[in-house]
Design a protein around this motif. Structure first.
Motif, mmCIF file in Angstrom:
data_model
loop_
_atom_site.group_PDB
_atom_site.id
_atom_site.type_symbol
_atom_site.label_atom_id
_atom_site.label_comp_id
_atom_site.label_asym_id
_atom_site.label_seq_id
_atom_site.Cartn_x
_atom_site.Cartn_y
_atom_site.Cartn_z
ATOM 1 N N MET A 1 -35.410 -104.093 63.067
ATOM 2 C CA MET A 1 -35.980 -103.358 62.098
ATOM 3 C C MET A 1 -34.035 -101.872 62.225
ATOM 4 N N GLN A 2 -34.398 -102.440 60.891
ATOM 5 C CA GLN A 2 -32.558 -101.707 61.259
ATOM 6 C C GLN A 2 -32.611 -99.878 61.719
ATOM 7 N N ILE A 3 -33.988 -99.322 61.256
ATOM 8 C CA ILE A 3 -33.975 -98.044 62.002
ATOM 9 C C ILE A 3 -34.471 -98.345 63.549
ATOM 10 N N VAL A 4 -35.174 -99.133 63.991
ATOM 11 C CA VAL A 4 -35.100 -99.303 65.555
ATOM 12 C C VAL A 4 -33.237 -98.855 65.749
ATOM 13 N N ARG A 5 -32.596 -100.241 64.879
ATOM 14 C CA ARG A 5 -31.665 -100.090 65.582
ATOM 15 C C ARG A 5 -30.272 -99.444 65.670
ATOM 16 N N SER A 6 -30.360 -98.122 64.787
ATOM 17 C CA SER A 6 -29.786 -96.985 64.426
ATOM 18 C C SER A 6 -30.100 -96.313 65.061
ATOM 19 N N ALA A 7 -31.208 -96.774 65.993
ATOM 20 C CA ALA A 7 -31.896 -94.972 66.225
ATOM 21 C C ALA A 7 -31.338 -95.459 68.082
ATOM 22 N N LEU A 8 -31.514 -96.739 68.315
ATOM 23 C CA LEU A 8 -30.930 -97.502 69.326
ATOM 24 C C LEU A 8 -29.248 -97.391 69.160
ATOM 25 N N ILE A 9 -28.635 -97.057 68.697
ATOM 26 C CA ILE A 9 -26.949 -96.522 68.871
ATOM 27 C C ILE A 9 -27.172 -95.182 69.312
ATOM 28 N N ALA A 10 -27.762 -94.402 68.349
ATOM 29 C CA ALA A 10 -27.971 -93.504 68.851
ATOM 30 C C ALA A 10 -28.317 -92.610 70.105
ATOM 31 N N ALA A 11 -29.116 -93.300 70.564
ATOM 32 C CA ALA A 11 -29.600 -92.957 72.299
ATOM 33 C C ALA A 11 -28.415 -92.917 72.878
ATOM 34 N N THR A 12 -27.737 -94.525 72.598
ATOM 35 C CA THR A 12 -26.913 -94.731 73.483
ATOM 36 C C THR A 12 -25.494 -94.209 73.647
ATOM 37 N N CYS A 13 -25.449 -93.869 72.036
ATOM 38 C CA CYS A 13 -24.117 -92.645 71.867
ATOM 39 C C CYS A 13 -24.260 -91.487 72.919
ATOM 40 N N LEU A 14 -25.582 -90.705 73.205
ATOM 41 C CA LEU A 14 -26.102 -90.209 73.778
ATOM 42 C C LEU A 14 -26.251 -90.288 74.885
ATOM 43 N N THR A 15 -26.530 -90.587 75.954
ATOM 44 C CA THR A 15 -26.524 -91.454 76.764
ATOM 45 C C THR A 15 -25.196 -92.030 78.068
ATOM 46 N N VAL A 16 -24.863 -92.473 76.636
ATOM 47 C CA VAL A 16 -22.893 -93.073 77.386
ATOM 48 C C VAL A 16 -22.008 -92.490 76.891
ATOM 49 N N LEU A 17 -21.493 -91.435 76.459
ATOM 50 C CA LEU A 17 -21.013 -90.617 75.910
ATOM 51 C C LEU A 17 -19.358 -91.686 75.945
ATOM 52 N N ALA A 18 -19.088 -92.625 76.761
ATOM 53 C CA ALA A 18 -17.615 -93.427 76.216
ATOM 54 C C ALA A 18 -18.236 -94.398 75.126
ATOM 55 N N ALA A 19 -18.693 -94.772 75.292
ATOM 56 C CA ALA A 19 -19.415 -96.024 74.186
ATOM 57 C C ALA A 19 -19.608 -95.303 72.926
ATOM 58 N N CYS A 20 -18.997 -93.805 72.253
ATOM 59 C CA CYS A 20 -18.478 -93.364 70.947
ATOM 60 C C CYS A 20 -17.488 -93.309 71.182
ATOM 61 N N GLU A 21 -16.694 -93.358 72.106
ATOM 62 C CA GLU A 21 -14.781 -92.642 72.199
ATOM 63 C C GLU A 21 -14.958 -93.682 71.178
ATOM 64 N N ALA A 22 -13.629 -94.034 70.128
ATOM 65 C CA ALA A 22 -13.737 -94.995 69.788
ATOM 66 C C ALA A 22 -11.831 -94.984 68.913
ATOM 67 N N THR A 23 -11.250 -95.780 70.110
ATOM 68 C CA THR A 23 -9.738 -95.364 69.721
ATOM 69 C C THR A 23 -9.257 -96.868 69.723
ATOM 70 N N GLY A 24 -8.467 -96.908 69.559
ATOM 71 C CA GLY A 24 -7.511 -97.784 69.116
ATOM 72 C C GLY A 24 -6.693 -98.769 70.140
ATOM 73 N N HIS B 179 -27.709 -89.133 60.966
ATOM 74 C CA HIS B 179 -27.246 -89.250 58.999
ATOM 75 C C HIS B 179 -27.812 -90.770 58.936
ATOM 76 N N ASP B 180 -28.011 -91.409 59.162
ATOM 77 C CA ASP B 180 -28.001 -93.166 59.300
ATOM 78 C C ASP B 180 -29.412 -92.944 59.026
ATOM 79 N N ILE B 181 -30.116 -92.562 60.600
ATOM 80 C CA ILE B 181 -31.773 -92.986 61.042
ATOM 81 C C ILE B 181 -32.223 -92.277 59.192
ATOM 82 N N TYR B 182 -31.571 -90.594 59.601
ATOM 83 C CA TYR B 182 -32.392 -90.031 57.996
ATOM 84 C C TYR B 182 -32.497 -90.939 56.852
ATOM 85 N N ARG B 183 -31.117 -91.039 56.728
ATOM 86 C CA ARG B 183 -30.697 -92.101 55.445
ATOM 87 C C ARG B 183 -31.668 -93.338 55.086
#
Length: 342
Positions: free
Chosen positions: A1-24, A43-47
């Motif tokens: 389910m999309q909400i669950v996927r988004s929640a996992l993304i958010a949880a991952t971003c909060l736990t592994v900060l390196a995964a949230c750093e977008a560099t080219g 915000h994605d989860i909320y929407r």
């Protein structure tokens, strides 16, 4: 389910900060701060949760979600879980935390927990200063904070009127009209000044516009009931259709039966309500919602049958298109005649 996927993304971003750093390649592109990425994920989860909830549908007596059975009341559980994780990781001092302060208060308000939302009023006011976007335009969270007072007042009345049993509210129509007008006048001025974010990307303004429809629908109902049953129509005697005592006497004076006379009086008042009071309230919200719909959405609202409209409209926009249709259908000289004519 999309909400669950988004929640996992958010949880991952909060736990592994390196995964949230977008560099080219080679790290040439600017890094996305982890707290900013986490905020976007929240915000994605909320929407997604917002789109799945049954909010007050269009109608003359739109409801308050707190009137639902407790087990059926929405909780925004995924969004709240992500917010708690953000605060554990980043605290409450970051600029991004101000957005979550407003979002937290709005979620309470949107599900009818007006008392809890009211407790956050001063926090929302404090947070507003940190919510101006880099473009200078007013985005959703800023607008929610800007109009939190009339939102709080208006939803407080609606939730009282739809409670079980309903709670009596003195001057309910006046409070609702004031709340709707403050939002409508402010949004209209901001739209004319080009201060609002693109409505295709940010639905804060159209959400507020639809909320004025909820308030105006109830304001019309309350003022109409007072006019029809008590004769308090608040109209000027210079208005031809105003059911003044003289007009009522001239029209209904021949009725000798008290019940027939009362029915005649109420018919006059009902006509005035249908022709004057209700159109004024409905037009305000219809025109405001129309500022944030494109021509194709207006065409769907006015020219298609309900099923086709629902199929052709995304879930995040259907509530607004439906309200535009409902209000337009109840106004004289509907724009549908002009728009829908080949």
């Amino acid at each position: 389910m999309q909400i669950v996927r988004s929640a996992l993304i958010a949880a991952t971003c909060l736990t592994v900060l390196a995964a949230c750093e977008a560099t080219g390649p080679g790290g040439n592109f600017p890094k996305v701060l982890p707290q900013k990425q986490a905020l976007e994920d929240i915000h994605d989860i909320y929407r997604e949760e917002f789109a799945e909830l049954f909010f007050s549908g269009e109608g003359e007596q739109p409801g308050c979600l707190s009137s639902l059975p407790v087990a059926s009341q929405p909780k925004f559980s995924q969004t709240r879980s992500a917010i708690r994780a953000f605060r554990v990781q980043f605290g409450t001092k970051e600029a991004e935390a101000a957005h979550l302060t407003v979002l937290d208060a709005m979620m309470h308000l949107q599900v009818g927990n007006v008392g809890l939302a009211g407790l956050l009023k001063s926090d929302v006011e404090t947070a507003k200063g940190n919510l101006v976007s880099q473009t200078g335009r007013f985005t959703r969270d800023f607008l929610f904070a800007e109009y939190f007072d009339p939102l709080l007042a208006g939803w407080g009345v609606v939730c009282d009127l739809t409670a079980s049993p309903p709670k009596a509210v003195d001057d309910a129509a006046e409070e609702l009209e004031a709340a709707a007008s403050e939002i409508a006048e402010g949004l209209t001025a901001s739209a004319e000044a080009g201060q609002l974010a693109d409505p295709d990307a940010d639905q804060g303004a159209i959400y507020l516009a639809a909320t004025t429809a909820v308030f105006n629908a109830w304001a019309a109902k309350e003022s109409g009931q007072r006019c029809i049953e008590q004769g308090d129509c608040g109209c000027d005697a210079t208005v031809n259709s105003c059911p003044t005592p003289a007009v009522i006497s001239n029209t209904c004076g021949a009725e000798t039966d008290p019940l027939d006379r009362r029915e005649c009086q109420q018919d006059l008042r009902r006509s005035y309500f249908n022709e004057t009071i209700r159109p004024a309230r409905y037009a305000q919200s219809r025109d405001l919602i129309g500022l944030f719909l494109d021509d194709s959405e207006k065409m769907l609202a006015l020219c298609s049958e309900s099923g086709a409209m629902a199929r052709a409209t995304g879930s995040s926009r259907l509530r607004y298109v439906s309200w535009y249709r409902f209000l337009s259908d109840r106004l004289p000289n509907s724009a549908a005649q002009e728009i829908c004519t080949p």
